[in-house]
Design a protein around this motif. Structure first.
Motif, mmCIF file in Angstrom:
data_model
loop_
_atom_site.group_PDB
_atom_site.id
_atom_site.type_symbol
_atom_site.label_atom_id
_atom_site.label_comp_id
_atom_site.label_asym_id
_atom_site.label_seq_id
_atom_site.Cartn_x
_atom_site.Cartn_y
_atom_site.Cartn_z
ATOM 1 N N ALA A 1 0.822 -1.203 0.000
ATOM 2 C CA ALA A 1 0.000 0.000 0.000
ATOM 3 C C ALA A 1 0.859 1.257 0.000
ATOM 4 N N VAL A 2 0.384 2.268 -0.692
ATOM 5 C CA VAL A 2 0.989 3.598 -0.797
ATOM 6 C C VAL A 2 2.245 3.565 -1.680
ATOM 7 N N GLU A 3 3.134 2.579 -1.468
ATOM 8 C CA GLU A 3 4.368 2.523 -2.249
ATOM 9 C C GLU A 3 4.128 2.086 -3.685
ATOM 10 N N ASN A 4 3.026 1.351 -3.918
ATOM 11 C CA ASN A 4 2.684 0.848 -5.251
ATOM 12 C C ASN A 4 3.758 -0.058 -5.840
ATOM 13 N N TRP A 5 4.383 -0.837 -4.993
ATOM 14 C CA TRP A 5 5.201 -1.969 -5.433
ATOM 15 C C TRP A 5 4.400 -3.237 -5.167
ATOM 16 N N TYR A 6 4.564 -4.214 -6.023
ATOM 17 C CA TYR A 6 3.877 -5.487 -5.864
ATOM 18 C C TYR A 6 4.882 -6.529 -5.383
ATOM 19 N N ALA A 7 4.596 -7.126 -4.228
ATOM 20 C CA ALA A 7 5.418 -8.227 -3.725
ATOM 21 C C ALA A 7 4.863 -9.511 -4.334
ATOM 22 N N PRO A 8 5.568 -10.117 -5.273
ATOM 23 C CA PRO A 8 4.980 -11.216 -6.046
ATOM 24 C C PRO A 8 4.740 -12.469 -5.209
ATOM 25 N N SER A 9 3.857 -13.299 -5.711
ATOM 26 C CA SER A 9 3.538 -14.553 -5.045
ATOM 27 C C SER A 9 4.785 -15.436 -4.951
ATOM 28 N N GLN B 1 0.499 -8.520 -12.999
ATOM 29 C CA GLN B 1 0.638 -7.269 -12.256
ATOM 30 C C GLN B 1 1.838 -6.491 -12.797
ATOM 31 N N THR B 2 1.599 -5.276 -13.284
ATOM 32 C CA THR B 2 2.668 -4.507 -13.940
ATOM 33 C C THR B 2 3.222 -3.373 -13.079
ATOM 34 N N ALA B 3 2.817 -3.294 -11.814
ATOM 35 C CA ALA B 3 3.225 -2.164 -10.969
ATOM 36 C C ALA B 3 4.740 -2.039 -10.877
ATOM 37 N N ASN B 4 5.446 -3.148 -10.729
ATOM 38 C CA ASN B 4 6.895 -3.075 -10.549
ATOM 39 C C ASN B 4 7.604 -2.581 -11.803
ATOM 40 N N LEU B 5 7.118 -3.001 -12.961
ATOM 41 C CA LEU B 5 7.719 -2.525 -14.208
ATOM 42 C C LEU B 5 7.586 -1.015 -14.320
ATOM 43 N N ILE B 6 6.421 -0.516 -13.976
ATOM 44 C CA ILE B 6 6.183 0.929 -14.052
ATOM 45 C C ILE B 6 7.067 1.672 -13.060
ATOM 46 N N ALA C 1 3.794 3.498 -21.029
ATOM 47 C CA ALA C 1 2.858 2.459 -21.443
ATOM 48 C C ALA C 1 3.291 1.830 -22.766
ATOM 49 N N ALA C 2 3.769 2.652 -23.699
ATOM 50 C CA ALA C 2 4.151 2.147 -25.018
ATOM 51 C C ALA C 2 5.369 1.237 -24.935
ATOM 52 N N VAL C 3 6.412 1.643 -24.217
ATOM 53 C CA VAL C 3 7.619 0.832 -24.180
ATOM 54 C C VAL C 3 7.377 -0.474 -23.416
ATOM 55 N N LEU D 1 -3.522 4.502 -18.042
ATOM 56 C CA LEU D 1 -4.141 4.507 -16.719
ATOM 57 C C LEU D 1 -3.296 3.705 -15.729
ATOM 58 N N ASP D 2 -2.738 2.583 -16.171
ATOM 59 C CA ASP D 2 -1.856 1.790 -15.303
ATOM 60 C C ASP D 2 -0.670 2.625 -14.837
ATOM 61 N N THR D 3 -0.070 3.373 -15.735
ATOM 62 C CA THR D 3 1.153 4.098 -15.413
ATOM 63 C C THR D 3 0.908 5.283 -14.506
ATOM 64 N N MET D 4 -0.306 5.755 -14.405
ATOM 65 C CA MET D 4 -0.597 6.930 -13.567
ATOM 66 C C MET D 4 -0.567 6.614 -12.089
ATOM 67 N N ARG D 5 -0.470 5.333 -11.747
ATOM 68 C CA ARG D 5 -0.438 4.951 -10.333
ATOM 69 C C ARG D 5 0.981 4.946 -9.764
ATOM 70 N N ARG D 6 1.937 5.366 -10.554
ATOM 71 C CA ARG D 6 3.313 5.358 -10.072
ATOM 72 C C ARG D 6 3.537 6.458 -9.063
#
Length: 426
Positions: free
Chosen positions: A230-238, A362-367, A401-403, A421-426
């Motif tokens: 939460a808040v950091e917007n990093w995803y800790a993968p399974s 989940q693409t949060a970490n890439l962004i 988003a494009a790259v 929209l995905d990238t705006m959560r960074r």
């Protein structure tokens, strides 16, 4: 979450008149403190063991500000409910734990209560530390009593009402917390049980790698099936899904290498996990890391960690213009390190072709990596790690988003595109 928030508010108002008594009330299996503090004479061996265990729990990571005195607290921890500040753990009599007994410290670890009886916020991961044995708690206490005292006052948390009340915490604990010790699995070997104790207790891995409900409680039934920090917007993968960060098919030596140095033949760590390796796991013994590997390799596939269903062709269809835009950005910004075909450079720059971190749903970490850069931890096994610079100041949301869409759809990768929209959560 809105309805749960209102329910919590009503309960808080009902309990508000008794809030002052909550600090004195024993809840859910708590044992009363002894009437007189017991004598506590730590041995050098106990202090050293406590130092090691504090590293295993990454205690300094939360209880030390950048450039501040170790364990003096004051680090802001952002949550969806406001900001919690870590406490002073040095033996200062006024601000730290200098006046605490080992029983006070044990109660904080096991029951989540401060010396004065007040309920602690679960930003301090006592829902995991409750599994720590009294012997290990006493060792950590002995070590903390040996560090230099710091007269740094504890800061007042900044939480929204009703989450800033003891009554709210009492409700939360009634719903989400029960003190309990670690119970060994008699059908498993000692190494596996040691790993389970470290991962589930001091390591508190589920605090990041587990999903949470709307009130911030870890959903333990889902295990280490991944969670958005939460808040950091990093995803800790399974850690139970081979398509994310599962290691069931990894050799034990590679899992140990990842936790020890931050790099392994099949992956590396970045983001919050890089900090965990830097401050904690790189200092653990080979035996304890092998024990953690034994446990992680044996994790059952979690309910939320099943393979993603095949995507309809329409979902995977990538706009030709977006792919061309992404290809141009990749050629200008990325290919020099990661290669024209996403092949990477062994020992330096990771391949992007076939990379499971690239292809996760989940693409949060890439962004985050594109925007803010990606840095491996400096460790004894990798003292001068390569890093990726940030591009957030050069690329707008459409560029990112494009790259990423291009990378996730090239060289055999076949993952859904990334949207603006995905990238705006960074």
């Amino acid at each position: 979450m809105r309805y749960l928030g209102w329910t919590l508010l009503v309960l808080v108002l009902l309990l508000g008149g008794a809030a002052g008594g909550i600090v004195a009330l024993n809840l859910r299996g708590e044992d009363p403190l002894p009437e007189q503090a017991e004598a506590f004479n730590a041995t050098p061996q106990q202090v050293e063991r406590g130092r090691y265990l504090a590293l295993a729990g990454n205690c300094a990571g939360c209880h030390t500000t950048r450039g501040g005195q170790p364990y003096a607290g004051g680090l802001p921890i952002e949550t969806p409910f406001g900001t919690v500040y870590s406490s002073n753990l040095t033996p200062d009599e006024k601000s730290g734990i200098g006046s605490w007994s080992s029983a006070h410290f044990w109660r904080a670890m096991h029951n989540g209560r401060s010396k004065d009886g007040r309920l602690l916020y679960p930003a301090f991961p006592y829902p995991n530390f409750t599994q720590v044995t009294r012997e290990d708690s006493d060792a950590i206490y002995a070590y903390l009593r040996s560090v230099p005292p710091a007269p740094a006052p504890n800061l007042t948390h900044r939480l929204r009402f009703p989450y800033d009340t003891q009554a709210a915490l009492a409700v939360w604990r009634a719903l989400s917390f029960k003190p309990e010790g670690f119970v060994a699995n008699s059908s498993k070997p000692a190494e596996w049980n040691r790993g389970a104790y470290l991962v589930g207790g001091l390591g508190h891995c589920i605090a990041c790698h587990g999903p949470r409900d709307s009130l911030g409680a870890t959903q333990t039934k889902l295990g280490l099936s991944g969670g958005l920090i939460a808040v950091e917007n990093w995803y800790a993968p399974s850690l139970a899904d081979p398509h994310e960060a599962g290691v069931a098919d990894w050799p034990t030596a590679e899992v140990v290498a990842l936790l020890k140095s931050g790099i392994a033949p099949r992956g590396s760590v970045m983001g919050p996990m890089a900090d965990v390796v830097f401050r904690s796991t790189q200092y653990l013994s080979e035996a304890d890391l092998a024990a953690m590997a034994s446990y992680l390799k044996d994790l059952p596939r979690a309910p939320a960690a099943t393979a993603a269903p095949a995507q309809p062709a329409a979902v995977l269809r990538r706009d030709a213009g977006t792919m061309a835009r992404g290809a141009k950005i990749y050629d200008q910004r990325c290919a020099y390190c990661h290669g024209d075909q996403g092949q990477g450079v062994p020992g330096a720059f990771p391949p992007l072709a076939g990379n499971r971190a690239v292809n996760m749903a989940q693409t949060a970490n890439l962004i985050q990596v594109i925007a803010h850069g990606g840095y491996l931890p400096a460790t004894e096994g990798n003292p001068r790690p390569y890093g990726m610079p940030p591009f957030g100041h050069l690329l707008d949301a459409g560029d990112v988003a494009a790259v990423l869409t291009f990378v996730r759809g090239s060289w055999g990768n076949d993952s859904p595109p990334v949207t603006q929209l995905d990238t705006m959560r960074r």
